[in-house]
Scaffold this motif. Structure first.
Motif, PDB file in Angstrom:
ATOM      1  N   VAL A   1       0.836  -1.291   0.016  1.00 36.20           N
ATOM      2  CA  VAL A   1      -0.118   0.066  -0.067  1.00 36.20           C
ATOM      3  C   VAL A   1       0.714   1.213   0.105  1.00 36.20           C
ATOM      4  N   PRO A   2       1.664   1.278   1.183  1.00 40.77           N
ATOM      5  CA  PRO A   2       2.815   2.486   0.790  1.00 40.77           C
ATOM      6  C   PRO A   2       3.584   2.679  -0.284  1.00 40.77           C
ATOM      7  N   VAL A   3       3.910   1.552  -1.000  1.00 39.71           N
ATOM      8  CA  VAL A   3       4.776   1.719  -2.150  1.00 39.71           C
ATOM      9  C   VAL A   3       3.934   1.925  -3.291  1.00 39.71           C
ATOM     10  N   ALA A   4       2.674   1.532  -3.399  1.00 44.41           N
ATOM     11  CA  ALA A   4       1.651   1.885  -4.474  1.00 44.41           C
ATOM     12  C   ALA A   4       1.307   3.575  -4.307  1.00 44.41           C
ATOM     13  N   GLY A   5       1.120   3.838  -3.178  1.00 43.05           N
ATOM     14  CA  GLY A   5       1.230   5.426  -2.954  1.00 43.05           C
ATOM     15  C   GLY A   5       2.128   6.122  -3.240  1.00 43.05           C
ATOM     16  N   SER A   6       3.509   5.750  -3.063  1.00 47.42           N
ATOM     17  CA  SER A   6       4.572   6.597  -3.352  1.00 47.42           C
ATOM     18  C   SER A   6       4.614   6.356  -5.225  1.00 47.42           C
ATOM     19  N   LEU A   7       4.309   5.493  -5.691  1.00 50.86           N
ATOM     20  CA  LEU A   7       4.451   5.289  -7.105  1.00 50.86           C
ATOM     21  C   LEU A   7       3.375   6.359  -7.576  1.00 50.86           C
ATOM     22  N   MET A   8       2.312   6.517  -7.228  1.00 45.54           N
ATOM     23  CA  MET A   8       1.184   7.381  -7.771  1.00 45.54           C
ATOM     24  C   MET A   8       1.968   8.723  -7.669  1.00 45.54           C
ATOM     25  N   ARG A   9       2.402   9.167  -6.490  1.00 46.65           N
ATOM     26  CA  ARG A   9       2.952  10.519  -6.098  1.00 46.65           C
ATOM     27  C   ARG A   9       4.156  10.793  -7.172  1.00 46.65           C
ATOM     28  N   ARG A  10       4.800   9.858  -7.621  1.00 43.77           N
ATOM     29  CA  ARG A  10       5.892  10.051  -8.676  1.00 43.77           C
ATOM     30  C   ARG A  10       5.312   9.845 -10.257  1.00 43.77           C
ATOM     31  N   GLY A  11       4.346  10.117 -10.397  1.00 37.35           N
ATOM     32  CA  GLY A  11       3.597  10.101 -11.488  1.00 37.35           C
ATOM     33  C   GLY A  11       3.283   8.919 -12.366  1.00 37.35           C
ATOM     34  N   VAL A  12       3.359   7.814 -11.522  1.00 34.98           N
ATOM     35  CA  VAL A  12       2.881   6.231 -12.122  1.00 34.98           C
ATOM     36  C   VAL A  12       1.303   6.528 -12.294  1.00 34.98           C
ATOM     37  N   ALA A  13       0.983   5.884 -13.488  1.00 34.36           N
ATOM     38  CA  ALA A  13      -0.694   5.946 -13.543  1.00 34.36           C
ATOM     39  C   ALA A  13      -1.377   5.053 -12.462  1.00 34.36           C
ATOM     40  N   PRO A  14      -2.285   5.613 -12.108  1.00 29.22           N
ATOM     41  CA  PRO A  14      -3.139   4.941 -10.921  1.00 29.22           C
ATOM     42  C   PRO A  14      -3.324   3.402 -10.991  1.00 29.22           C
ATOM     43  N   ALA A  15      -3.792   3.184 -12.549  1.00 31.55           N
ATOM     44  CA  ALA A  15      -4.097   1.908 -12.985  1.00 31.55           C
ATOM     45  C   ALA A  15      -3.046   0.902 -12.841  1.00 31.55           C
ATOM     46  N   ALA A  16      -1.615   1.300 -13.152  1.00 31.87           N
ATOM     47  CA  ALA A  16      -0.549   0.585 -12.997  1.00 31.87           C
ATOM     48  C   ALA A  16      -0.148   0.445 -11.402  1.00 31.87           C
ATOM     49  N   ALA A  17      -0.219   1.585 -10.752  1.00 32.85           N
ATOM     50  CA  ALA A  17       0.373   1.371  -9.368  1.00 32.85           C
ATOM     51  C   ALA A  17      -0.647   0.531  -8.581  1.00 32.85           C
ATOM     52  N   LEU A  18      -1.840   0.522  -8.896  1.00 28.56           N
ATOM     53  CA  LEU A  18      -2.971  -0.245  -8.148  1.00 28.56           C
ATOM     54  C   LEU A  18      -2.845  -1.819  -8.664  1.00 28.56           C
ATOM     55  N   THR A  19      -2.225  -2.065  -9.933  1.00 31.05           N
ATOM     56  CA  THR A  19      -2.014  -3.500 -10.290  1.00 31.05           C
ATOM     57  C   THR A  19      -0.646  -4.006  -9.554  1.00 31.05           C
ATOM     58  N   PHE A  20       0.147  -3.251  -9.203  1.00 27.87           N
ATOM     59  CA  PHE A  20       1.162  -3.643  -8.461  1.00 27.87           C
ATOM     60  C   PHE A  20       0.845  -3.758  -7.073  1.00 27.87           C
ATOM     61  N   LEU A  21       0.023  -3.013  -6.478  1.00 30.70           N
ATOM     62  CA  LEU A  21      -0.314  -3.139  -5.198  1.00 30.70           C
ATOM     63  C   LEU A  21      -0.971  -4.397  -5.042  1.00 30.70           C
ATOM     64  N   LEU A  22      -1.868  -5.177  -5.917  1.00 28.14           N
ATOM     65  CA  LEU A  22      -2.561  -6.434  -5.817  1.00 28.14           C
ATOM     66  C   LEU A  22      -1.380  -7.523  -6.024  1.00 28.14           C
ATOM     67  N   ALA A  23      -0.735  -7.346  -6.844  1.00 29.11           N
ATOM     68  CA  ALA A  23       0.239  -8.248  -7.406  1.00 29.11           C
ATOM     69  C   ALA A  23       1.563  -8.571  -6.383  1.00 29.11           C
ATOM     70  N   ALA A  24       2.004  -7.467  -5.792  1.00 25.48           N
ATOM     71  CA  ALA A  24       3.189  -7.818  -5.107  1.00 25.48           C
ATOM     72  C   ALA A  24       3.109  -8.780  -4.023  1.00 25.48           C
ATOM     73  N   PRO A  25       2.126  -8.560  -3.275  1.00 32.52           N
ATOM     74  CA  PRO A  25       2.156  -9.698  -2.143  1.00 32.52           C
ATOM     75  C   PRO A  25       1.338 -10.930  -2.472  1.00 32.52           C
ATOM     76  N   ALA A  26       1.124 -11.235  -3.605  1.00 28.85           N
ATOM     77  CA  ALA A  26       0.690 -12.317  -4.125  1.00 28.85           C
ATOM     78  C   ALA A  26       1.757 -13.221  -5.106  1.00 28.85           C
ATOM     79  N   VAL A  27       2.547 -12.561  -5.698  1.00 28.69           N
ATOM     80  CA  VAL A  27       3.318 -13.319  -6.687  1.00 28.69           C
ATOM     81  C   VAL A  27       4.878 -13.339  -6.400  1.00 28.69           C
ATOM     82  N   ASN A  28       5.330 -12.842  -5.379  1.00 27.67           N
ATOM     83  CA  ASN A  28       6.550 -12.568  -4.783  1.00 27.67           C
ATOM     84  C   ASN A  28       7.177 -13.870  -4.639  1.00 27.67           C
ATOM     85  N   PRO A  29       8.497 -14.030  -4.779  1.00 24.25           N
ATOM     86  CA  PRO A  29       9.435 -15.596  -4.480  1.00 24.25           C
ATOM     87  C   PRO A  29       8.969 -15.947  -3.118  1.00 24.25           C
TER      88      PRO A  29
END
Length: 352
Positions: free
Chosen positions: A132-160
């Motif tokens: 959640v905080p990482v996705a928020g930081s991505l949005m603050r840096r200009g990343v499209a919300p759709a991409a940041a939200l996709t990362f928010l959902l994927a990161a905790p589920a598909v990491n090694p």
């Protein structure tokens, strides 16, 4: 809808002084102050509840409170290490990573940026508390919300780390690991594309806290990192406690026999397992071991538990409400649940 690419993002101008002498607090500082105060109050309330537990049990005979207190501590302790990781990464992105980095990594077209962001979730070894905080930081840096939200959902589920834990929890069943990876990634990407199509700017309160503090207040990178870390941790920590309290309350009040009544039905079993993932709020690094213990449920139902949990649970709903606003959290979490369940069933029917 706010879907501008990183290449078009611009830094906000420095805040104009307010007050009769030009020294009044700007809205950004007030927002950080309120978030920090609320987060500190929630964490303090949890500490008081934990410390007062033995006294309450002794004087009022409340054994259930002891169980609730133990569960609360367990859930918070599961999430805090990864919350710290997430807030460190978030603050580092805001203070040290230039905007041009994201414009080079992510495609300018948000439709193409979504699957790239989903695949990038593999590199963050954390749970949903970190994303959640990482996705928020991505949005603050200009990343499209759709991409940041996709990362928010994927990161905790598909990491090694999560995938290895799943392999250990289900020995000799590599198809369960593949099914979890596939269903989680598909759900994340679909939700990103749905946000592009139907998401609205007024639903999402874009984080405006410490992300631009270095530019707005003229401080150095180290100070910007410190302020960003303090802001994100206090705010997210408070909402982590709220979610943990809700999950612990459910665990204490609902007996296991209620759940066993639904495990025999294939369709009801999937829905009940998905609902359990929301209510139990188990960390994504540990939920595979909980799912493996649900021997009365079908493999697809256990898959749904592992797909839904890292994307929609009580503490994550609370964290998203604090970071992006309640209006966003209600809609996005409900939509994610609706998408994750059929994706689990579809992938489970093919691989399991």
């Amino acid at each position: 809808m706010v879907e501008g690419s990183a290449s078009t993002a611009t830094e906000p101008p420095p805040p104009r002084p307010s007050g009769p002498h030009g020294g009044g607090a700007d809205p950004e500082r007030r927002h950080r102050s309120r978030a920090g105060t609320a987060g500190s109050a929630l964490v303090g309330a949890a500490v008081v509840a934990v410390l007062a537990g033995p006294w309450l049990e002794r004087h009022f005979g409340l054994p259930a409170f002891g169980a609730w207190r133990t569960l609360l501590v367990a859930i918070v302790m599961q999430g805090v290490p990864f919350l710290v990781l997430g807030t460190i990464v978030s603050a580092a992105i805001g203070a040290f990573v230039p905007d041009r980095v994201f414009s080079r990594i992510l495609p300018r077209n948000p439709v193409l940026a979504v699957p790239v962001a989903g695949a990038a979730g593999v590199v963050l070894p954390g749970c949903e508390c970190a994303s959640v905080p990482v996705a928020g930081s991505l949005m603050r840096r200009g990343v499209a919300p759709a991409a940041a939200l996709t990362f928010l959902l994927a990161a905790p589920a598909v990491n090694p780390v999560v995938l290895v834990a799943t392999a250990i929890a289900f020995p000799g069943k590599p198809e369960m690991v593949a099914a979890r990876f596939g269903a989680s990634l598909v759900t994340s990407v679909v939700m990103g594309w749905l946000w592009i199509r139907w998401g609205r700017e007024e639903w999402l309160r874009l984080p405006t806290g410490p992300g631009h503090v270095r530019h707005a207040l003229g401080v150095g990178r180290t100070e910007a990192f410190r302020r960003g870390l303090q802001h994100d941790f206090l705010q997210a920590g408070g909402f982590l406690v709220v979610g943990a309290m809700a999950a612990a309350t459910f665990n204490v009040l609902v007996p296991p026999s209620v759940l066993e009544a639904f495990s025999g039905s294939p369709w009801l079993g999937v829905l009940v397992a998905a609902a359990l993932a929301v209510l139990l709020s188990v960390c994504s690094e540990a939920d595979a071991f909980v799912a493996s213990s649900f021997t009365g449920f079908s493999p697809t139902a256990r898959l749904a538990f592992m797909v839904v949990g890292p994307m929609v649970d009580m503490k994550l709903i609370a964290l998203q409400s604090g970071a992006f606003g309640r209006a966003f959290a209600v809609r996005f979490c409900a939509g994610t649940f609706v998408v994750a369940v059929p994706c689990s069933v579809l992938v489970g029917s093919v691989l399991l």
